[in-house]
Design a protein around this motif. Sequence first.
Motif, PDB file in Angstrom:
ATOM      1  N   ALA A  42      -1.718  54.653  49.426  1.00  0.00           N
ATOM      2  CA  ALA A  42      -1.420  53.228  49.624  1.00  0.00           C
ATOM      3  C   ALA A  42      -2.197  52.655  50.807  1.00  0.00           C
ATOM      4  O   ALA A  42      -2.565  51.477  50.807  1.00  0.00           O
ATOM      5  CB  ALA A  42       0.079  53.029  49.831  1.00  0.00           C
ATOM      6  N   THR A  43      -2.469  53.476  51.818  1.00  0.00           N
ATOM      7  CA  THR A  43      -3.183  53.034  53.011  1.00  0.00           C
ATOM      8  C   THR A  43      -4.678  52.929  52.766  1.00  0.00           C
ATOM      9  O   THR A  43      -5.368  52.140  53.422  1.00  0.00           O
ATOM     10  CB  THR A  43      -2.895  54.009  54.173  1.00  0.00           C
ATOM     11  OG1 THR A  43      -1.480  54.025  54.396  1.00  0.00           O
ATOM     12  CG2 THR A  43      -3.601  53.604  55.451  1.00  0.00           C
ATOM     13  N   THR A  44      -5.169  53.711  51.807  1.00  0.00           N
ATOM     14  CA  THR A  44      -6.605  53.747  51.515  1.00  0.00           C
ATOM     15  C   THR A  44      -6.835  53.361  50.045  1.00  0.00           C
ATOM     16  O   THR A  44      -7.316  54.178  49.250  1.00  0.00           O
ATOM     17  CB  THR A  44      -7.179  55.144  51.808  1.00  0.00           C
ATOM     18  OG1 THR A  44      -6.477  56.107  51.011  1.00  0.00           O
ATOM     19  CG2 THR A  44      -7.051  55.502  53.278  1.00  0.00           C
ATOM     20  N   GLY A  70     -15.564  47.372  60.191  1.00  0.00           N
ATOM     21  CA  GLY A  70     -14.143  47.069  60.317  1.00  0.00           C
ATOM     22  C   GLY A  70     -13.722  46.035  59.302  1.00  0.00           C
ATOM     23  O   GLY A  70     -14.562  45.340  58.722  1.00  0.00           O
ATOM     24  N   THR A  71     -12.422  45.962  59.084  1.00  0.00           N
ATOM     25  CA  THR A  71     -11.884  45.009  58.121  1.00  0.00           C
ATOM     26  C   THR A  71     -10.438  44.684  58.468  1.00  0.00           C
ATOM     27  O   THR A  71      -9.761  45.448  59.168  1.00  0.00           O
ATOM     28  CB  THR A  71     -11.983  45.564  56.677  1.00  0.00           C
ATOM     29  OG1 THR A  71     -11.557  44.552  55.756  1.00  0.00           O
ATOM     30  CG2 THR A  71     -11.137  46.805  56.488  1.00  0.00           C
ATOM     31  N   ILE A  72      -9.992  43.549  57.984  1.00  0.00           N
ATOM     32  CA  ILE A  72      -8.598  43.122  58.137  1.00  0.00           C
ATOM     33  C   ILE A  72      -8.319  42.114  57.036  1.00  0.00           C
ATOM     34  O   ILE A  72      -9.229  41.399  56.592  1.00  0.00           O
ATOM     35  CB  ILE A  72      -8.348  42.522  59.546  1.00  0.00           C
ATOM     36  CG1 ILE A  72      -6.856  42.410  59.843  1.00  0.00           C
ATOM     37  CG2 ILE A  72      -9.056  41.192  59.705  1.00  0.00           C
ATOM     38  CD1 ILE A  72      -6.562  42.119  61.322  1.00  0.00           C
ATOM     39  N   ALA A  73      -7.076  42.069  56.589  1.00  0.00           N
ATOM     40  CA  ALA A  73      -6.671  41.117  55.551  1.00  0.00           C
ATOM     41  C   ALA A  73      -5.365  40.458  55.973  1.00  0.00           C
ATOM     42  O   ALA A  73      -4.617  41.002  56.787  1.00  0.00           O
ATOM     43  CB  ALA A  73      -6.499  41.836  54.213  1.00  0.00           C
ATOM     44  N   ALA A  74      -5.096  39.307  55.396  1.00  0.00           N
ATOM     45  CA  ALA A  74      -3.870  38.572  55.703  1.00  0.00           C
ATOM     46  C   ALA A  74      -3.311  37.964  54.421  1.00  0.00           C
ATOM     47  O   ALA A  74      -4.069  37.559  53.542  1.00  0.00           O
ATOM     48  CB  ALA A  74      -4.154  37.482  56.726  1.00  0.00           C
ATOM     49  N   VAL A  75      -1.979  37.918  54.366  1.00  0.00           N
ATOM     50  CA  VAL A  75      -1.298  37.347  53.209  1.00  0.00           C
ATOM     51  C   VAL A  75      -0.239  36.378  53.709  1.00  0.00           C
ATOM     52  O   VAL A  75       0.667  36.779  54.452  1.00  0.00           O
ATOM     53  CB  VAL A  75      -0.626  38.451  52.353  1.00  0.00           C
ATOM     54  CG1 VAL A  75       0.063  37.847  51.144  1.00  0.00           C
ATOM     55  CG2 VAL A  75      -1.627  39.510  51.939  1.00  0.00           C
ATOM     56  N   ARG A  84      -2.527  43.030  56.878  1.00  0.00           N
ATOM     57  CA  ARG A  84      -2.589  44.339  56.239  1.00  0.00           C
ATOM     58  C   ARG A  84      -4.023  44.860  56.210  1.00  0.00           C
ATOM     59  O   ARG A  84      -4.974  44.106  56.356  1.00  0.00           O
ATOM     60  CB  ARG A  84      -2.011  44.297  54.826  1.00  0.00           C
ATOM     61  CG  ARG A  84      -2.872  43.612  53.804  1.00  0.00           C
ATOM     62  CD  ARG A  84      -2.288  43.831  52.413  1.00  0.00           C
ATOM     63  NE  ARG A  84      -2.937  42.963  51.456  1.00  0.00           N
ATOM     64  CZ  ARG A  84      -2.413  42.602  50.308  1.00  0.00           C
ATOM     65  NH1 ARG A  84      -1.226  43.022  49.975  1.00  0.00           N
ATOM     66  NH2 ARG A  84      -3.072  41.829  49.489  1.00  0.00           N
ATOM     67  N   SER A  85      -4.085  46.154  56.046  1.00  0.00           N
ATOM     68  CA  SER A  85      -5.372  46.841  55.864  1.00  0.00           C
ATOM     69  C   SER A  85      -6.356  46.600  56.998  1.00  0.00           C
ATOM     70  O   SER A  85      -7.537  46.370  56.779  1.00  0.00           O
ATOM     71  CB  SER A  85      -5.996  46.455  54.520  1.00  0.00           C
ATOM     72  OG  SER A  85      -5.173  46.868  53.452  1.00  0.00           O
ATOM     73  N   MET A  86      -5.873  46.718  58.225  1.00  0.00           N
ATOM     74  CA  MET A  86      -6.794  46.643  59.362  1.00  0.00           C
ATOM     75  C   MET A  86      -7.360  48.033  59.605  1.00  0.00           C
ATOM     76  O   MET A  86      -6.623  49.016  59.643  1.00  0.00           O
ATOM     77  CB  MET A  86      -6.086  46.157  60.614  1.00  0.00           C
ATOM     78  CG  MET A  86      -7.025  46.062  61.789  1.00  0.00           C
ATOM     79  SD  MET A  86      -6.255  45.220  63.166  1.00  0.00           S
ATOM     80  CE  MET A  86      -7.439  45.559  64.439  1.00  0.00           C
ATOM     81  N   ALA A  87      -8.666  48.107  59.751  1.00  0.00           N
ATOM     82  CA  ALA A  87      -9.305  49.396  59.974  1.00  0.00           C
ATOM     83  C   ALA A  87     -10.619  49.201  60.721  1.00  0.00           C
ATOM     84  O   ALA A  87     -11.340  48.232  60.474  1.00  0.00           O
ATOM     85  CB  ALA A  87      -9.571  50.096  58.646  1.00  0.00           C
ATOM     86  N   ILE A  88     -10.902  50.143  61.600  1.00  0.00           N
ATOM     87  CA  ILE A  88     -12.175  50.190  62.320  1.00  0.00           C
ATOM     88  C   ILE A  88     -12.732  51.596  62.118  1.00  0.00           C
ATOM     89  O   ILE A  88     -12.014  52.588  62.328  1.00  0.00           O
ATOM     90  CB  ILE A  88     -11.991  49.937  63.836  1.00  0.00           C
ATOM     91  CG1 ILE A  88     -11.149  48.692  64.120  1.00  0.00           C
ATOM     92  CG2 ILE A  88     -13.353  49.892  64.538  1.00  0.00           C
ATOM     93  CD1 ILE A  88     -11.722  47.404  63.630  1.00  0.00           C
TER      94      ILE A  88
END
Length: 162
Positions: A42-44, A70-75, A84-88
């Motif tokens: 679910a995390t990846t 890096g990435t990030i999303a918002a709902v 959600r889905s913040m990653a570096i």
Amino acid sequence: MVQYSPLQIRLATQGDIPLIASALYDSFKEYEPLYTPGGFKATTPTADVIRPRIDEGPMWVALQDGVIVGTIAAVPKGESLYIRSMAILPSARGHRIGELLLRHVEDFALAQGHRRMFLSTTPFLARAIRLYEKWGFQRTDEGPHDLFGTPLFTMVKTLLTP
């Protein structure tokens, strides 16, 4: 002294989705043993899972030399904005990319009139938790408390709207 090229943050496009999926996997791979199999999946998420999310809310990518680092999303969720889905990528950590991504999300939240932002994280992502706390997020008792058997907790930041 090492020189780093300027960082670019922009809204993600459909063409970025496979690279976002790869960035999420590469960013969390070192933590895989701490997740349950379902929690890690679910995390990846795969590109096929991410693809419809682009219609649920904005996604941003951070690029260095044209490569997603890096990435990030918002709902949007009513008066709140769910992050959600913040990653570096591990190779890009320590350069304040997370702060820049959070700033983009907060600017978006304020522009859209959201009164708070919230996210869920796992207790073993200590570096991310420190960033969230530095950014003004506080732990709350709100759920969810579990991601397919992996422990979670929620953090909230109240926004000062004009």
